[in-house]
Design an enzyme around this catalytic site. Structure first.
Site, PDB file in Angstrom:
ATOM      1  CB  VAL A 193      13.411 -37.051  -4.667  1.00 56.69           C
ATOM      2  CG1 VAL A 193      12.467 -36.535  -3.873  1.00 56.69           C
ATOM      3  CG2 VAL A 193      13.813 -38.577  -4.085  1.00 56.69           C
ATOM      4  CB  CYS A 194      10.193 -34.317  -7.983  1.00 57.32           C
ATOM      5  SG  CYS A 194       8.674 -34.854  -8.578  1.00 57.32           S
ATOM      6  NE  ARG A 195       4.095 -29.204  -4.484  1.00 56.93           N
ATOM      7  CZ  ARG A 195       2.817 -29.502  -4.623  1.00 56.93           C
ATOM      8  NH1 ARG A 195       2.610 -30.183  -5.836  1.00 56.93           N
ATOM      9  NH2 ARG A 195       2.137 -29.363  -4.028  1.00 56.93           N
ATOM     10  N   GLY A 200       6.123 -36.331  -7.484  1.00 59.27           N
ATOM     11  CA  GLY A 200       6.508 -37.517  -8.461  1.00 59.27           C
ATOM     12  C   GLY A 200       6.518 -37.396  -9.830  1.00 59.27           C
ATOM     13  CG  MET A 214      10.562 -34.007  -1.571  1.00 61.11           C
ATOM     14  SD  MET A 214      11.652 -35.074  -0.247  1.00 61.11           S
ATOM     15  CE  MET A 214      11.570 -34.149   1.171  1.00 61.11           C
TER      16      MET A 214
END
Length: 97
Positions: free
Chosen positions: A61-63, A65, A89
């Site tokens: 997961v990141c901000r 993708g 996110m």
């Protein structure tokens, strides 16, 4: 590479013990992360791979993708079972801590 949507992941969180790795920077994670996610910033992932278990599946997961996509590629190239959470996110409506 396999992808999972935020909605699919939210459903999994309710049913299974899943392993989430948040590859955002520490400052970004302070704004909120998926419960029980482990924070390993993308720049450190290569050096911390030894902490992970190839027998487990991980969801990256990141901000938005992009970084999690790169992280997924890196781990997949080293024999890990990995999913990338599409949209990151920014698309996550589930619980945070």
């Amino acid at each position: 590479m396999k992808e999972i949507t935020p909605k699919e992941m939210e459903s999994l969180l309710k049913k299974e013990n899943i392993h989430v790795i948040d590859v955002r920077e520490t400052e970004e994670v302070k704004a909120g992360k998926i419960p029980d996610a482990v924070n390993i910033p993308l720049g450190l992932l290569e050096f911390r791979m030894h902490e992970l278990d190839k027998a487990k599946e991980y969801i990256m997961v990141c901000r938005s993708g992009g970084r999690s996509f790169k992280a997924s590629q890196l781990l997949e190239n080293h024999g890990f079972k990995v999913f990338n959470m599409a949209g990151g996110m920014l698309e996550w409506d589930g619980p945070t801590e």
